[in-house]
Design an enzyme around this catalytic site. Structure first.
Site, PDB file in Angstrom:
ATOM      1  N   ASP A  12       0.829  -1.203   0.000  1.00  0.00           N
ATOM      2  CA  ASP A  12       0.000   0.000   0.000  1.00  0.00           C
ATOM      3  C   ASP A  12       0.867   1.258   0.000  1.00  0.00           C
ATOM      4  OD1 ASP A  12      -2.260   1.879   0.873  1.00  0.00           O
ATOM      5  OD2 ASP A  12      -3.286  -0.054   0.819  1.00  0.00           O
ATOM      6  N   HIS A  53      -3.674   5.258   4.172  1.00  0.00           N
ATOM      7  CA  HIS A  53      -4.496   4.153   3.713  1.00  0.00           C
ATOM      8  C   HIS A  53      -3.950   2.806   4.190  1.00  0.00           C
ATOM      9  CE1 HIS A  53      -6.054   1.472   0.433  1.00  0.00           C
ATOM     10  NE2 HIS A  53      -7.144   2.175   0.645  1.00  0.00           N
ATOM     11  N   SER A  95     -11.666  -1.163  -0.279  1.00  0.00           N
ATOM     12  CA  SER A  95     -10.380  -1.099   0.421  1.00  0.00           C
ATOM     13  C   SER A  95     -10.450  -1.589   1.840  1.00  0.00           C
ATOM     14  CB  SER A  95      -9.908   0.359   0.501  1.00  0.00           C
ATOM     15  OG  SER A  95      -8.986   0.639  -0.479  1.00  0.00           O
TER      16      SER A  95
END
Ligand SMILES: *[C@@H]1O[C@H](CO)[C@@H](O)[C@H](O)[C@H]1NC(C)=O
Ligand SMILES: *[C@@H]1O[C@H](CO)[C@@H](O)[C@H](O)[C@H]1NC(C)=O
Length: 846
Positions: free
Chosen positions: A186, A224, A396
């Site tokens: 990520d 994230h 996600s």
């Protein structure tokens, strides 16, 4: 008058000790707080009443503290009252008395303790539910003190019991992810977060953007990966909440925060593949409804290597988020990562088990789990020493919940291979009551929906099944020759069908026992790609919607060696006629030709001792492309009518052309059956009769007998079937019930379009930007990112998604030019699974 000097001295002595009143002992003494006029000294009063003087209040003028051995009465007040009484009775005169100086007196009483203001009283209006009590008991039993644990509804939902991942009884067995490592590929991972630092595994981590050992989040929106990591492995501690596998190790590989190449990406997805067990990938090509992009050959080779050699030869588990493009007709079969047979594709449902407007459907989607929508999102760790977020969402956020569950599965049964984990997901996912094209699959008897895969993950169910799961034998495969069709595709209602018959001998020769994945590589020339759709009907009658029409996909060249995938055929034998139906769904001037196709069955081998692992792609595996094979099961190109439209007997809304958000049709059983509503031409009849699964025409080969089905599967499988929450659609026995329900549902909602849920309140601007800005290059921040982050938030509006697909060309646009795509393909060659237009990967990574 009083001897003034004496008083003065005493006062001075008392003042000297003012700062430190002697400690009080309420067990042995009563204490009196008394305000005195200055005319009397404390000592005089003390002497008069037999009290001990402790000293003055440090701050309050004329207030003094006296004490006396414990006594029931209030000595001071009693004396004052007695004086008053005697004066009333004239027993004493009105001349000055020492008690006249007492202005205020109070015997001190012990009082209930004050509450700290951090303790918020329960709202008396909301009676504590049993679920809240249970949640608290579980937390106590597991010694979970994490401050936001009670907000983590995806772990234990007290508002709608059951709408959660069902994990707590796994934890109470001590299965918490020990000895399993998940790697978050990520934008970084905050290893200094108090919630992650104890589980952080530096050895499995790397930063491929800044070429450093640690994947430190550096950009302002690099949160994230940390949020995903928290969902998997946030520790049991005093920070934020807990991860699904709170005793697992977590590593981070940073690739989304800068330019990378296919080489970097390949290195990343194989990074420390013997230390990292599971790779969590919440990103992919743009979800703009017009991109069609697959991993380049280096990445594909990397994944094959990982499943063959990683995790001590058991194979790494790749988990991909399904994608957020549903609102613009996107479908995860246009994404070569999510439709890889080596990845587990996880889509989203919200806390009400509703389909959130963003989550893509496709035949390659295995399962769904919880994420944002209906006004809430996933509560997890954030970047910062002790920072949490309540705003993690999109597919996600669903993917890493899957990762956490698989970590628990691997602790329970470390020897599972990558395919066993997929099987377990198929066999234990729980269907639920939401309109979709739920279809009982002939292979396993499990129920499949293109929107929800085999249902929602249930941590307890999959871990229990894992404990006794019989490991599958090695992977085998059977590939058809290239089937040359080269016929124009009729428009509108019609489909162009081509059939390939697999014989028992062919599978025997291929050492092939039963199907797991199906891939179908095809070439279709078309002037407007978005008009096309493709279905695959198996010999047992299961229909996979491999491709669906996309309103914004203007690509003027169709499909170039694109490989579609389906998980809807798990467990099928594979013997018989496989029918592919290509449709040109729009009647317009844009036309096309179905060129050729090649079917690949992937599954379990017959004889493990004879089975070799799949050779790595060479880049020349499709050299047989133009070789015409004189195959016994020669392809026949036929035109079959699209179901229903000819006779008009079937409502067009029941047509299986667009499984996304499709409401349950009055033919709940199998969309493939509808292809035979109208008797097709004689040549088609053969190919389609075997695909019919309606009760009336069920043939002996069908896995689905007419009443109280056994599904043609093992007893154990049947136990699974009947054991899953009562939503399995039984073919015939329950048809009457179903018709009633379906009818009721149809009456309740309007016609054929399922209403997307769109919430207006923008809950998280920043995150909205992440998605819309991420895709639209003009917003800059994500301009150099390698891929889109699959965040979507409850507050994100359709507008964001639409504006994204309307603007001209950001860096995430599908840059495929028709000739480039072809040229790149021919140059690159394509691997055995089809290179899926690898020409695009150059554009993607710029
Ligand atoms: C959830 O877990 C419990 C055990 O804690 C189990 O009995 C149940 O079947 C599981 N699944 C569902 C859908 O409730
Ligand atoms: C932990 O995992 C490693 C490799 O993944 C394995 O060799 C080892 O036996 C495992 N230990 C336990 C206690 O399960």
């Amino acid at each position: 008058m009083r001897p003034f000097t004496f008083i003065g001295l005493l006062s001075a002595a008392a003042l000297a000790s003012a700062a430190h009143l002697p400690p009080r002992n309420y067990a042995s003494h009563d204490y009196y707080a008394i305000r005195l006029t200055s005319s009397t000294s404390p000592a005089e009063l003390a002497a008069h009443l037999g009290l001990t003087y402790d000293g003055p209040f440090p701050a309050l003028e004329n207030h003094h503290v006296f004490k006396a051995p414990k006594h029931e009465n209030d000595i001071v007040d009693d004396a004052v009252q007695e004086l008053k009484r005697r004066r009333r009775k004239r027993e004493v005169g009105m001349e000055y008395h020492v008690l006249d100086s007492v202005g205020f007196t109070q015997k001190q009483k012990l009082k209930p303790r004050h509450w700290k203001r951090s303790q918020i009283p329960a709202d008396p209006k909301s009676k504590e539910s049993d679920a809240v009590k249970t949640q608290r008991e579980i937390a106590n039993r597991l010694r979970i003190k994490d401050p936001i644990f009670e907000e983590q509804w995806h772990i234990f939902n007290v508002v709608t019991p059951g709408n959660d991942i069902n994990v707590t009884d796994v934890w109470t067995q001590g299965i918490t992810g020990k000895n399993v490592t998940a790697c978050i590929i990520d934008d970084g991972l905050d290893m200094d977060s108090r919630d992650l630092k104890d589980n952080f595994f530096a050895e499995g981590s790397y930063d491929f953007n800044d070429h450093e050992d640690l994947p430190v989040p550096k950009l302002s929106d690099d949160h994230h990966g940390t949020r995903c990591a928290g969902e998997v492995a946030a520790g049991r501690n005093d920070a934020c909440g807990v991860g699904l596998a709170y005793d697992s190790k977590i590593s981070g590989v940073r690739i989304l925060s800068g330019d990378i190449t296919d080489m970097d990406e390949s290195l990343a997805i194989n990074y420390k593949m013997d230390l990292n067990d599971i790779y969590s990938c919440s990103w992919g090509p743009p979800d703009d409804g017009r991109t069609m992009q697959a991993p380049g050959i280096l990445i594909e080779t990397g994944m094959i290597t990982a499943v063959q050699k990683g995790r001590g030869g058991k194979g790494n588990i790749y988990v991909f988020a399904a994608g957020n493009g549903a609102a613009s007709d996107d479908n995860c079969n246009f994404d070569g990562y999510t439709n890889s047979i080596y990845s587990i594709t996880v889509g989203a449902i919200d806390k009400n088990n509703n389909h959130p407007y963003y989550s893509e459907a496709c035949s390659a989607q295995l399962v769904v789990t919880y994420s944002s929508g209906s006004g809430d999102a996933i509560h997890t760790t954030d970047v910062g020493a002790n920072k949490c977020t309540a705003q993690h969402g999109g597919t996600s956020a669903a993917g890493p919940i899957g990762v956490g569950v698989f970590a628990l599965v691997l602790q329970a049964r470390p020897e599972l291979t990558w395919r066993d984990v997929q099987w377990l997901a198929v066999m234990t996912a729980v269907p639920f009551d939401q309109p979709s094209d739920w279809t009982q699959t002939p292979g396993t008897g499990r129920t499949f929906s293109h929107q929800f895969g085999y249902g929602k993950l249930d941590a307890w169910a999959i871990v229990e099944a894992a404990k006794t799961w019989k490991l599958v034998k090695p992977q085998a495969w059977f590939w058809s020759p290239w089937m040359h069709v080269k016929k124009p595709i009729p428009q509108g209602d019609q489909g162009l069908a081509s059939v390939f018959e697999v014989t028992e001998q062919m599978l025997k020769d291929a050492n092939f026992e039963r199907v797991e994945h199906i891939t179908l590589t095809m070439n279709v020339e078309h002037q407007r790609r978005g008009d096309l759709s493709v279905e695959l009907i198996s010999p047992a009658g299961m229909t996979s919607h491999l491709s669906t029409a996309r309103r914004d996909d203007e690509a003027p060249y169709g499909y170039v060696d694109w490989t579609f995938m389906s998980v809807a055929h798990f467990g099928e034998k594979g013997v018989g006629k496989w029918t592919v139906v290509v449709k040109d769904t729009k009647v317009n001037s844009m036309v096309g030709t179905f060129t050729d196709w090649k079917l690949r069955l992937w599954g379990e081998c017959i004889d493990a001792s004879k089975q070799k692992p799949r050779p790595l792609p060479t880049g020349h595996d499709d050299d047989d492309h133009d070789v015409i094979v004189d195959h016994p099961a020669h392809t026949t190109s036929i035109v079959i009518p699209t179901p229903g439209t000819k006779t008009g007997s079937v409502n067009p809304s029941d047509m299986p052309t667009r499984p996304v958000n499709q409401k349950p049709s009055s033919k709940p059983t199998n969309t493939g059956a509808q292809a035979t509503e109208t008797p097709p031409s004689p040549s088609a009849a053969t190919s389609t009769s075997s695909s019919s699964t309606s009760c009336a025409t069920a043939s002996p080969e069908n896995f689905l007998p007419s009443i109280f089905p056994t599904f043609g599967v093992s007893k154990r499988t049947q136990i699974w079937i009947y054991g899953s929450i009562g939503l399995i659609i039984v073919f015939c026995g329950a048809l009457a019930t179903y018709l009633f329900l379906a009818r009721r549902k149809r009456l309740q909602s309007s016609r054929d379009t399922y209403e997307f849920e769109v919430l207006d309140d923008a809950e998280d601007d920043e995150n909205s930007r992440m998605l819309s800005g991420g895709a639209a290059g003009k917003k800059g921040r994500r301009a150099k990112r390698g891929g889109e982050l699959y965040d979507a938030f409850a507050g994100e509006s359709d507008e964001d998604l639409l504006s994204e697909s309307e603007d001209g060309g950001g860096p995430y646009r599908d840059r495929d030019e028709p000739y480039d795509e072809k040229a790149a393909h021919r140059e690159d060659g394509s691997d055995a699974e089809g290179s899926n237009a690898s020409g695009s990967s150059g554009g993607k990574r710029q």
